[in-house]
Design a protein around this motif. Structure first.
Motif, mmCIF file in Angstrom:
data_model
loop_
_atom_site.group_PDB
_atom_site.id
_atom_site.type_symbol
_atom_site.label_atom_id
_atom_site.label_comp_id
_atom_site.label_asym_id
_atom_site.label_seq_id
_atom_site.Cartn_x
_atom_site.Cartn_y
_atom_site.Cartn_z
ATOM 1 N N MET A 102 -39.034 43.674 51.245
ATOM 2 C CA MET A 102 -38.073 44.418 50.437
ATOM 3 C C MET A 102 -37.209 43.474 49.600
ATOM 4 S SD MET A 102 -37.158 47.246 49.365
ATOM 5 C CE MET A 102 -37.689 48.628 50.356
ATOM 6 N N GLY A 103 -36.714 42.402 50.216
ATOM 7 C CA GLY A 103 -35.848 41.477 49.482
ATOM 8 C C GLY A 103 -36.553 40.877 48.272
ATOM 9 N N GLN A 104 -37.830 40.579 48.415
ATOM 10 C CA GLN A 104 -38.581 40.037 47.274
ATOM 11 C C GLN A 104 -38.644 41.050 46.135
ATOM 12 O OE1 GLN A 104 -42.214 37.892 47.876
ATOM 13 N NE2 GLN A 104 -41.696 37.392 49.978
ATOM 14 N N ASN B 181 -24.921 45.559 51.174
ATOM 15 C CA ASN B 181 -25.839 45.396 52.308
ATOM 16 C C ASN B 181 -26.879 46.511 52.281
ATOM 17 O OD1 ASN B 181 -27.092 44.816 54.680
ATOM 18 N ND2 ASN B 181 -25.351 45.334 55.995
ATOM 19 N N LEU B 182 -28.125 46.144 51.993
ATOM 20 C CA LEU B 182 -29.210 47.133 51.909
ATOM 21 C C LEU B 182 -30.116 47.084 53.131
ATOM 22 C CD1 LEU B 182 -30.109 46.868 48.115
ATOM 23 C CD2 LEU B 182 -28.635 48.510 49.271
ATOM 24 N N THR B 183 -29.625 46.447 54.190
ATOM 25 C CA THR B 183 -30.357 46.403 55.451
ATOM 26 C C THR B 183 -30.296 47.776 56.116
ATOM 27 O OG1 THR B 183 -29.680 44.110 55.670
ATOM 28 C CG2 THR B 183 -30.369 45.231 57.704
ATOM 29 N N SER B 184 -31.388 48.200 56.758
ATOM 30 C CA SER B 184 -31.366 49.492 57.470
ATOM 31 C C SER B 184 -30.649 49.345 58.809
ATOM 32 C CB SER B 184 -32.791 49.974 57.757
ATOM 33 O OG SER B 184 -33.509 50.117 56.574
ATOM 34 N N GLY B 185 -29.947 50.391 59.212
ATOM 35 C CA GLY B 185 -29.268 50.355 60.512
ATOM 36 C C GLY B 185 -28.607 51.679 60.803
ATOM 37 N N VAL C 92 -40.222 52.443 49.163
ATOM 38 C CA VAL C 92 -40.989 51.286 49.631
ATOM 39 C C VAL C 92 -40.929 50.203 48.546
ATOM 40 C CG1 VAL C 92 -42.517 52.530 51.197
ATOM 41 C CG2 VAL C 92 -43.092 52.398 48.766
ATOM 42 N N PRO C 93 -41.219 48.953 48.912
ATOM 43 C CA PRO C 93 -41.039 47.860 47.941
ATOM 44 C C PRO C 93 -41.724 48.067 46.583
ATOM 45 C CG PRO C 93 -41.305 46.934 50.131
ATOM 46 C CD PRO C 93 -41.522 48.415 50.281
ATOM 47 N N PRO C 94 -42.968 48.599 46.520
ATOM 48 C CA PRO C 94 -43.576 48.737 45.187
ATOM 49 C C PRO C 94 -42.809 49.686 44.258
ATOM 50 C CG PRO C 94 -45.251 48.912 46.911
ATOM 51 C CD PRO C 94 -43.923 48.948 47.597
HETATM 52 N N1 LIG Z 1 -40.312 47.548 53.663
HETATM 53 C C1 LIG Z 1 -39.936 48.813 53.469
HETATM 54 O O1 LIG Z 1 -40.744 49.694 53.131
HETATM 55 C C2 LIG Z 1 -38.487 49.188 53.624
HETATM 56 C C3 LIG Z 1 -38.042 50.436 53.126
HETATM 57 C C4 LIG Z 1 -36.693 50.774 53.255
HETATM 58 C C5 LIG Z 1 -35.825 49.918 53.897
HETATM 59 N N2 LIG Z 1 -36.296 48.723 54.384
HETATM 60 C C6 LIG Z 1 -35.342 47.866 55.104
HETATM 61 O O2 LIG Z 1 -35.192 46.625 54.454
HETATM 62 C C7 LIG Z 1 -34.900 45.631 55.445
HETATM 63 C C8 LIG Z 1 -35.878 44.482 55.258
HETATM 64 O O3 LIG Z 1 -37.199 45.008 55.405
HETATM 65 P P1 LIG Z 1 -38.470 44.145 54.963
HETATM 66 O O4 LIG Z 1 -39.569 45.128 54.747
HETATM 67 O O5 LIG Z 1 -38.108 43.202 53.880
HETATM 68 O O6 LIG Z 1 -38.742 43.348 56.325
HETATM 69 P P2 LIG Z 1 -39.527 41.975 56.498
HETATM 70 O O7 LIG Z 1 -40.588 41.818 55.464
HETATM 71 O O8 LIG Z 1 -39.918 41.908 57.924
HETATM 72 O O9 LIG Z 1 -38.417 40.858 56.204
HETATM 73 C C9 LIG Z 1 -37.379 40.619 57.129
HETATM 74 C C10 LIG Z 1 -36.358 39.707 56.494
HETATM 75 O O10 LIG Z 1 -35.331 39.435 57.466
HETATM 76 C C11 LIG Z 1 -35.244 38.010 57.642
HETATM 77 N N3 LIG Z 1 -34.882 37.676 59.009
HETATM 78 C C12 LIG Z 1 -35.370 38.223 60.141
HETATM 79 N N4 LIG Z 1 -34.804 37.636 61.223
HETATM 80 C C13 LIG Z 1 -33.945 36.699 60.740
HETATM 81 C C14 LIG Z 1 -33.046 35.789 61.344
HETATM 82 N N5 LIG Z 1 -32.904 35.734 62.674
HETATM 83 N N6 LIG Z 1 -32.320 34.986 60.544
HETATM 84 C C15 LIG Z 1 -32.442 35.047 59.190
HETATM 85 N N7 LIG Z 1 -33.260 35.894 58.555
HETATM 86 C C16 LIG Z 1 -34.000 36.729 59.317
HETATM 87 C C17 LIG Z 1 -36.637 37.508 57.321
HETATM 88 O O11 LIG Z 1 -36.590 36.115 57.088
HETATM 89 P P3 LIG Z 1 -37.941 35.236 57.257
HETATM 90 O O12 LIG Z 1 -38.757 35.534 56.039
HETATM 91 O O13 LIG Z 1 -37.452 33.862 57.336
HETATM 92 O O14 LIG Z 1 -38.596 35.721 58.529
HETATM 93 C C18 LIG Z 1 -36.931 38.345 56.082
HETATM 94 O O15 LIG Z 1 -36.234 37.865 54.968
HETATM 95 C C19 LIG Z 1 -35.029 46.299 56.821
HETATM 96 O O16 LIG Z 1 -33.753 46.644 57.304
HETATM 97 C C20 LIG Z 1 -35.855 47.529 56.502
HETATM 98 O O17 LIG Z 1 -35.652 48.595 57.406
HETATM 99 C C21 LIG Z 1 -37.586 48.332 54.244
#
Ligand SMILES: NC(=O)c1ccc[n+]([C@@H]2O[C@H](COP(=O)([O-])OP(=O)(O)OC[C@H]3O[C@@H](n4cnc5c(N)ncnc54)[C@H](OP(=O)(O)O)[C@@H]3O)[C@@H](O)[C@H]2O)c1
Length: 297
Positions: free
Chosen positions: A21-23, A98-102, A129-131
């Motif tokens: 997501m961050g990317q 803060n766009l982190t889920s929780g 979702v990211p796309p």
């Molecule tokens: N993907 C989706 O479809 C989606 C949709 C809606 C909301 N979200 C939310 O967006 C957030 C991120 O999701 P994501 O899909 O990007 O997950 P992800 O691909 O698993 O990425 C997790 C991120 O958290 C970092 N991280 C994890 N543990 C860490 C720690 N101990 N210290 C520092 N950094 C840490 C990871 O860093 P590293 O790369 O170094 O591991 C990475 O940047 C989540 O809260 C998720 O629920 C995601």
């Protein structure tokens, strides 16, 4: 603090957390011309973004101090605090998004912490979702002070449609949880139906067409049922709870006969039976909400 970059006229943004997501978030800011600084625990994930013009910050402090607007999106809220607490003094005067889920509780706690550090804090929930990020299909809910939201609305629009839901920092997480209840319940209904048909040798793909029509039909019922819920009255204009309960018993029977898991139809029938016991048999399906407003007996 200067909000606009003098060269581009755009607000510089820092993105902390470059998972999937961050990317996508960082790429969307870059795509709209925002000077974008990125940080991730694992630096290699920044490479596609630096190739597009992002600045890599090797340290969290460098990322935070690079921009008036700091966006963080990592796995959970505890990690947000672990990352930001060591640089809390650098948050003064910046806006943290803060766009982190929780949970709503974690969002409110984090808001209090961030405000105590001197930051303006917006909490957000990404319902995409990211796309989809950077397209009109990405809905992102925000809460917090209106001044901070209004100041950064244009920049946050780079990510998709920003929707402001109020000053209570817990609301985006609550909306997100409610929407996910809908998503998972709908998908489990599809999966259960597919399991039933698969047992009869019918592929899930043959069900998909009818399932899609069914989901669209139910979607059309939502506004009317929502109005009934808000009115606290459930006149049946289409079908009653009694009628639905009879159908649920057929589904239960079919599930047992096919020797598949029957927990889902059993749950549906249990809720409907309780609604009937409470006098809602001749009301609309929306009356079942009265069985969901309190913990199960
Ligand atoms: N993907 C989706 O479809 C989606 C949709 C809606 C909301 N979200 C939310 O967006 C957030 C991120 O999701 P994501 O899909 O990007 O997950 P992800 O691909 O698993 O990425 C997790 C991120 O958290 C970092 N991280 C994890 N543990 C860490 C720690 N101990 N210290 C520092 N950094 C840490 C990871 O860093 P590293 O790369 O170094 O591991 C990475 O940047 C989540 O809260 C998720 O629920 C995601």
């Amino acid at each position: 603090m200067h909000n606009l970059d003098t060269d581009t006229g755009h607000t510089p943004v820092s993105v902390l957390g470059l998972g999937l997501m961050g990317q996508a978030l960082a790429a969307a800011f870059l795509g709209q011309g925002h000077p974008t600084t990125v940080w991730n625990r694992s630096h290699t994930k920044a490479e596609p973004l630096t190739a597009q013009g992002a600045q890599l910050a090797w340290a969290v402090r460098d990322a935070v101090t690079a921009s008036p607007l700091v966006v963080i999106c990592v796995s959970d809220y505890d990690i947000v605090r672990d990352i930001l607490e060591p640089v809390s003094r650098d948050l003064v005067g910046r806006t943290l998004v803060n766009l982190t889920s929780g949970t709503s509780h974690a969002a409110r706690e984090t808001a209090k912490w961030a405000v105590d550090q001197g930051a303006a804090y917006l909490d957000g929930a990404i319902m995409a979702v990211p796309p989809a990020i950077g397209t009109p299909n990405a809905t992102i809910l925000y809460s917090g002070p209106t001044t901070a939201f209004d100041q950064h609305r244009q920049t946050l629009s780079s990510l998709g449609g920003p929707v402001y839901v109020g000053t209570d920092h817990g609301l985006p997480s609550l909306f997100d949880a409610a929407a996910l209840s809908l998503v998972w319940s709908t998908l489990n209904g599809f999966l259960h139906g597919a399991a039933l048909l698969c047992k009869a040798g019918i592929p899930a793909t043959a069900f998909a067409r009818f399932a899609k029509t069914g989901i669209e039909t139910v979607a059309d019922w939502v506004p009317g049922y929502a109005q009934q819920i808000d009115d606290g009255m459930y006149p049946a204009t289409d079908s009653t709870v009694n009628t639905n309960l009879a159908g649920m018993k057929h589904l239960l029977h079919e599930s047992h006969a096919a020797d598949i898991n029957a927990e889902l139809p059993q749950l549906l029938a249990t809720l409907a039976e309780r609604a009937v016991t409470k006098g809602h048999g001749n009301n609309s399906y929306a009356a079942i909400i009265e069985q969901l407003r309190h913990p199960s007996p």
